[in-house]
Write an enzyme that holds these catalytic residues in place. Structure first.
Site, PDB file in Angstrom:
ATOM      1  N   HIS A 376       0.803  -1.225   0.000  1.00 34.03           N
ATOM      2  CA  HIS A 376       0.000   0.000   0.000  1.00 34.03           C
ATOM      3  C   HIS A 376       0.840   1.280   0.000  1.00 34.03           C
ATOM      4  O   HIS A 376       0.292   2.348   0.262  1.00 34.03           O
ATOM      5  CB  HIS A 376      -0.915   0.041   1.225  1.00 34.03           C
ATOM      6  CG  HIS A 376      -2.105  -0.869   1.130  1.00 34.03           C
ATOM      7  ND1 HIS A 376      -3.251  -0.553   0.425  1.00 34.03           N
ATOM      8  CD2 HIS A 376      -2.327  -2.100   1.654  1.00 34.03           C
ATOM      9  CE1 HIS A 376      -4.117  -1.537   0.531  1.00 34.03           C
ATOM     10  NE2 HIS A 376      -3.587  -2.492   1.277  1.00 34.03           N
ATOM     11  N   LYS A 567      -8.395  13.790   4.854  1.00 37.22           N
ATOM     12  CA  LYS A 567      -7.576  12.585   4.841  1.00 37.22           C
ATOM     13  C   LYS A 567      -6.508  12.726   5.901  1.00 37.22           C
ATOM     14  O   LYS A 567      -6.355  13.801   6.500  1.00 37.22           O
ATOM     15  CB  LYS A 567      -6.947  12.346   3.470  1.00 37.22           C
ATOM     16  CG  LYS A 567      -6.135  13.529   2.932  1.00 37.22           C
ATOM     17  CD  LYS A 567      -5.662  13.268   1.516  1.00 37.22           C
ATOM     18  CE  LYS A 567      -6.803  13.337   0.537  1.00 37.22           C
ATOM     19  NZ  LYS A 567      -6.805  12.309  -0.481  1.00 37.22           N
ATOM     20  N   ARG A 568      -5.755  11.662   6.137  1.00 41.04           N
ATOM     21  CA  ARG A 568      -4.660  11.713   7.092  1.00 41.04           C
ATOM     22  C   ARG A 568      -3.719  12.873   6.739  1.00 41.04           C
ATOM     23  O   ARG A 568      -3.417  13.101   5.569  1.00 41.04           O
ATOM     24  CB  ARG A 568      -3.902  10.379   7.048  1.00 41.04           C
ATOM     25  CG  ARG A 568      -2.730  10.247   7.979  1.00 41.04           C
ATOM     26  CD  ARG A 568      -2.325   8.775   8.064  1.00 41.04           C
ATOM     27  NE  ARG A 568      -2.168   8.179   6.744  1.00 41.04           N
ATOM     28  CZ  ARG A 568      -0.976   8.080   6.110  1.00 41.04           C
ATOM     29  NH1 ARG A 568       0.118   8.563   6.661  1.00 41.04           N
ATOM     30  NH2 ARG A 568      -0.912   7.495   4.939  1.00 41.04           N
ATOM     31  N   LYS A 573       0.646  14.152   1.095  1.00 38.41           N
ATOM     32  CA  LYS A 573      -0.730  14.431   0.677  1.00 38.41           C
ATOM     33  C   LYS A 573      -0.957  15.929   0.420  1.00 38.41           C
ATOM     34  O   LYS A 573      -1.977  16.332  -0.112  1.00 38.41           O
ATOM     35  CB  LYS A 573      -1.714  13.894   1.708  1.00 38.41           C
ATOM     36  CG  LYS A 573      -1.669  12.359   1.823  1.00 38.41           C
ATOM     37  CD  LYS A 573      -2.657  11.842   2.846  1.00 38.41           C
ATOM     38  CE  LYS A 573      -2.578  10.337   3.006  1.00 38.41           C
ATOM     39  NZ  LYS A 573      -3.083   9.577   1.851  1.00 38.41           N
ATOM     40  N   THR A 675      -8.650   6.293  -1.717  1.00 35.11           N
ATOM     41  CA  THR A 675     -10.028   5.820  -1.837  1.00 35.11           C
ATOM     42  C   THR A 675     -11.019   6.956  -1.574  1.00 35.11           C
ATOM     43  O   THR A 675     -12.161   6.896  -2.027  1.00 35.11           O
ATOM     44  CB  THR A 675     -10.318   4.658  -0.859  1.00 35.11           C
ATOM     45  OG1 THR A 675      -9.929   5.046   0.465  1.00 35.11           O
ATOM     46  CG2 THR A 675      -9.561   3.413  -1.269  1.00 35.11           C
ATOM     47  N   LYS A 679     -14.848   7.926  -3.275  1.00 37.53           N
ATOM     48  CA  LYS A 679     -16.084   8.248  -2.560  1.00 37.53           C
ATOM     49  C   LYS A 679     -16.656   9.571  -3.044  1.00 37.53           C
ATOM     50  O   LYS A 679     -17.861   9.713  -3.262  1.00 37.53           O
ATOM     51  CB  LYS A 679     -15.821   8.300  -1.057  1.00 37.53           C
ATOM     52  CG  LYS A 679     -15.385   6.983  -0.455  1.00 37.53           C
ATOM     53  CD  LYS A 679     -14.780   7.166   0.932  1.00 37.53           C
ATOM     54  CE  LYS A 679     -14.053   5.908   1.368  1.00 37.53           C
ATOM     55  NZ  LYS A 679     -13.195   6.120   2.544  1.00 37.53           N
TER      56      LYS A 679
END
Length: 836
Positions: A376, A567-568, A573, A675, A679
């Site tokens: 991952h 998100k985290r 990111k 992911t 969504k």
């Protein structure tokens, strides 16, 4: 607690066969009253919603239980091949609404509660999110289990029953504050304790050789400090098909409650020390591993999960097959969710050799035909390594097996590439150094028959980079399985308005076959349908606005563009790039550059790991910028900014339907898949993103006209390394200069000089691996295209419809079908509905 006590088996049809439970409102009311009055001991003077919720949960669980039992019977009696999904995280969210949806009793339950004078939504709100996961990895695992049950595949999940979730996040003076998340404080009505399947897990001690009765030289693990693993089962229902699979979570317990001698001698603390040490294993999700104690605890968790789960499977096999392992590999498959369960490889070897008396070659032949590994991450630093001395002290027998696996593997590498010492050093499971390290990802690759990435680009980069040597040795092992999310929770459950609209137009088949949702693409040019779509979106935005007001005390105008990144919190990111754009918009407003302006409401949310200083500082920057922007009367409704504390699955169920623009900003080549992007797409948000992870496949599905792309590609990122000059980039961009000037002058930290210097230094560093400055200009230009597009309402609605219509590929039903066709080879098992 008695371990492995021989059970007396009683068979009586009268004890096991009961008439099916009624799924209608009258049947629900009868059972609800019985639980509320007799099980929970409540009466008409009860005002606690907690008991109202528990009574309904138990009522619904009964309807799962009868299907659960029938599913287990089917699997046992058919002797079908079984799959096992091992994951340290399962981010399940709330269970009540999802269970009612999959059972098809939501309307009946709504009616039943209405007749009792109870609001069903109030009961749903009383449920606490299960603290069993952190982010995308755990949520993916939860979606996988949902799809396995919906596709009627015999797959069982294995995880850990954490007493406390990662943490509850509060924001105080702009800073993240971590508080305990004791999600099990009031119990969990959805779980079923199964003490009869308790397993014993060893730690410490030593290995000793001995001669078995047949004269063979064998090894056993002795003088160990044992811990009991007590299973708790949670039902996982498929969508209206009678299948209810199992998620088995392990709780750690001491072999003895306390030392009575020490207690009688007056030393209470020492008398319970062993009990506390054992229970600590499953006390907290993912302990902070910044300290040595944290590292030890995390390794204990990983081995605890692997050992208890594999012993459970083998015990079940021995019971049914009387110890015949001839077709064990043909009948079982273990999917390792990332590197965390990699101890499963040597642990299965230990069980087969030490407990079942097999030779090395026989045990290895079984192990490497049953293990499959999902990677991952593309970040080398995220591939787990364990110091060899620490590992040997905690798991001496497992280390012996790993060293033997590595010796035999290196011999194979040497045979394939004679004399290539550098390659052998690169591929060795044991990394050389002052303190040798065990490379857990390499262990998983060597011991597995399948290795997959989770998006097309991710899988490609794995075989070109991180795992290139292994790919050259075993190209047949490597494959791609693009991630997905379940449409049951992420459209049907969380977006009822959209679901009703789609159902009216194309029927309900899309809920279990999301490819069917492509049929609404033909309605994108229908003016009436676009208006209906817009009305649903505005209602969802109003709900999201209410959530933001309740949690952040910031007012979002639903007419504005809802721009969301949740998100985290991690540098790759690039929440930092997002807030730099916010500062740029603020700078434009203050300079009067607002011609053709599009009002924008920016929402950011996510947790930073407790020991991740830079991520926590980015949270503070976001909150400080929000404080300045929201308090400035000159800004008004042109720009609003909010940081949502304690982001969770339940929050996402409100955020997702109300989002217009989905921010997917990772540096190209860094995000494995993502992911959240799926969504948002399913719920009609348009993506702004780099060509990274699954963004690439989302863009391919929806078309470049319905996706806002920006930034360097992964190839361009690689080419720029070594000659990256962010200061030159800043000097050539007046907008970026304006943003950096506001940061440098302390505009957002007037009373804390130098607070954001680490962020400024990171942006300006030629060694910045995330290349924030390099992508700034492209990001700002893409955001301007977003602003213009949003002003054309009909165009934006059309883009929204097409994003949902093109989301079929990103259902986990498709992902799991790919896993099954290419890796697991399980046969779907018809269960059938419970007859009334």
């Amino acid at each position: 607690m008695v371990y492995k006590k021989k059970r007396t088996i009683i068979t009586s049809p009268g004890l096991t066969e009961l008439p099916p439970l009624a799924p209608d409102a009258a049947g629900l009311i009868y059972d609800y009253r019985r639980y509320f009055t007799y099980t929970l001991g409540q009466n008409k003077y009860c005002h606690s919603v907690k008991y109202f919720y528990k009574a309904l949960a138990l009522t619904v669980r009964d309807r799962l239980m009868e299907r659960w039992k029938k599913t287990r019977y089917t699997y046992i009696e058919s002797q079908c091949k079984r799959g096992y999904y091992l994951s340290l995280e399962f981010l399940m969210g709330r269970t009540l609404g999802n269970a009612m949806l999959n059972l098809g009793i939501t309307d009946a339950a709504t009616q039943a509660m209405h007749e009792l004078g109870i609001n069903l939504e109030d009961l749903a709100e009383a449920e606490i999110d299960a603290g069993l996961g952190n982010g995308g990895l755990g949520r993916l695992a939860a979606c996988f289990l949902d799809s396995c049950a919906t596709l009627q595949l015999p797959v069982m999940g294995y995880g850990i029953r954490y007493e406390y979730g990662m943490f509850r996040q509060r924001i105080v003076n702009g800073r993240q504050i971590e508080e305990p998340d004791h999600w099990l404080r009031d119990g969990n009505p959805w779980e079923q304790e199964r003490p009869e399947y308790t397993q014993r897990v060893r730690f410490g001690g030593r290995s000793e050789k001995f001669h078995a009765e047949n004269g063979e030289l064998r090894v056993r693990w002795v003088d160990s400090r044992d811990v009991l693993a007590v299973p708790y089962d949670i039902p996982i229902p498929g969508y209206r098909n009678g299948t209810v699979n199992t998620l088995r979570l392990w709780k750690a317990a001491a072999t003895d409650a306390f030392d009575l001698g020490e207690f009688n001698a007056g030393d209470y603390a020492e008398s319970v020390a062993t009990k506390n040490e054992a229970e600590n294993i499953t006390m907290v999700l993912y302990p902070n591993d910044a300290s040595e104690n944290g590292k030890v605890l995390r390794l204990r968790q990983q081995y605890f999960l692997a050992s208890a789960s594999l012993q459970d499977v083998v015990d079940r096999w021995v019971m049914v097959r009387k110890g015949d392992f001839t077709d064990f590999a043909a009948q079982n498959c273990f999917q390792l969710n990332d590197t965390h369960p990699s101890c499963a490889v040597p642990e299965l070897m230990r069980i087969l050799m030490d407990d079942q008396g097999m030779s090395w070659d026989t045990a290895w032949g079984i192990t490497c035909r049953t293990m499959a590994y999902t990677n991952h991450t593309l970040l080398p630093e995220a591939l787990e390594k364990w110091p060899l001395p620490l590992f040997g002290q905690l798991l001496p027998r497992i280390l012996e097996i790993i060293l033997e696996i590595n010796a035999r593997f290196i011999a194979e590498v040497s045979s394939h590439w004679p004399g290539d010492i550098d390659r052998m050093r690169r591929m060795s499971i044991i990394e050389e150094g002052d303190v040798p390290q065990i490379r857990m990802a390499y262990l998983a690759i060597v011991g597995s028959f399948s290795v997959n990435g989770v998006a097309a680009l991710h899988s490609q980069l794995l075989i070109q980079g991180l795992f290139r040597d292994f790919y050259e040795l075993w190209p047949q092992k490597f494959n791609n399985k693009t991630n997905g999310v379940t449409p049951r929770r992420w459209i049907a459950r969380c977006n009822p308005g959209l679901s009703r609209l789609v159902n009216e137009k194309i029927g309900e088949g899309w809920i279990s076959d999301l490819q069917q949702i492509s049929r609404i693409a033909a309605l994108a040019d229908d003016r009436e349908f676009r208006q209906q779509w817009h009305d649903v979106k505005q209602a969802n935005k109003a709900q999201l606005s209410a959530l933001v007001h309740a949690k952040c005390k910031v007012d979002f105008n639903p007419e504005g563009l809802f721009d969301v990144q949740v998100k985290r919190i991690h540098e790759y990111k690039r929440q930092l790039l997002n807030i730099l754009h916010v500062i740029h918009l603020y700078d434009r407003i203050k300079r009067g550059d607002t011609a053709g302006w599009t009002d924008r409401c920016v929402l950011i949310g996510g947790k930073a790991a407790p020991g991740y200083a830079m991520a926590k500082l980015i949270i503070t920057l976001i909150n400080n910028v929000a404080g300045v922007v929201n308090a400035d009367p000159a800004v008004g409704d042109k720009l609003k900014v909010a940081f949502l504390p304690n982001y969770s699955v339940t929050a996402m169920e409100v955020i997702c339907p109300g989002t217009d623009l989905s921010e997917q900003l990772s540096t190209a080549g860094k995000e494995a898949s993502g992911t959240g992007n799926m969504k948002f797409m399913m719920n009609g948000a348009i993506t702004i993103g780099t060509l990274d992870g699954a963004n690439i496949e989302i863009r391919e599905e929806v078309g470049e006209d319905n996706f806002f792309m920006f930034g360097l590609t992964s190839e361009e990122v690689d080419a720029l390394r070594g000659n990256y000059d962010p200061n030159a980039v800043i000097a050539c961009d007046t907008d970026l200069q304006g943003v950096m000037n506001l940061l440098r002058c302390g505009h957002f930290n007037l009373f804390e000089p130098g607070l954001f210097d680490p962020i400024i230094n990171a942006i300006c560093s030629p060694h910045d691996p995330w290349m924030v400055a390099a992508d700034f200009r492209s990001f700002v230009d893409a955001q301007q295209r977003v602003a213009v597009a949003y002003q054309d309402r009909e165009r934006w609605i059309r883009m929204s419809i097409l994003n949902t219509a093109c989301s079929g590929k990103f259902s986990t039903d498709r992902t799991i079908t790919d896993y099954n066709n290419d890796i697991w080879h399980l046969k779907p098992m018809e269960i059938g509905s419970v007859e009334l």
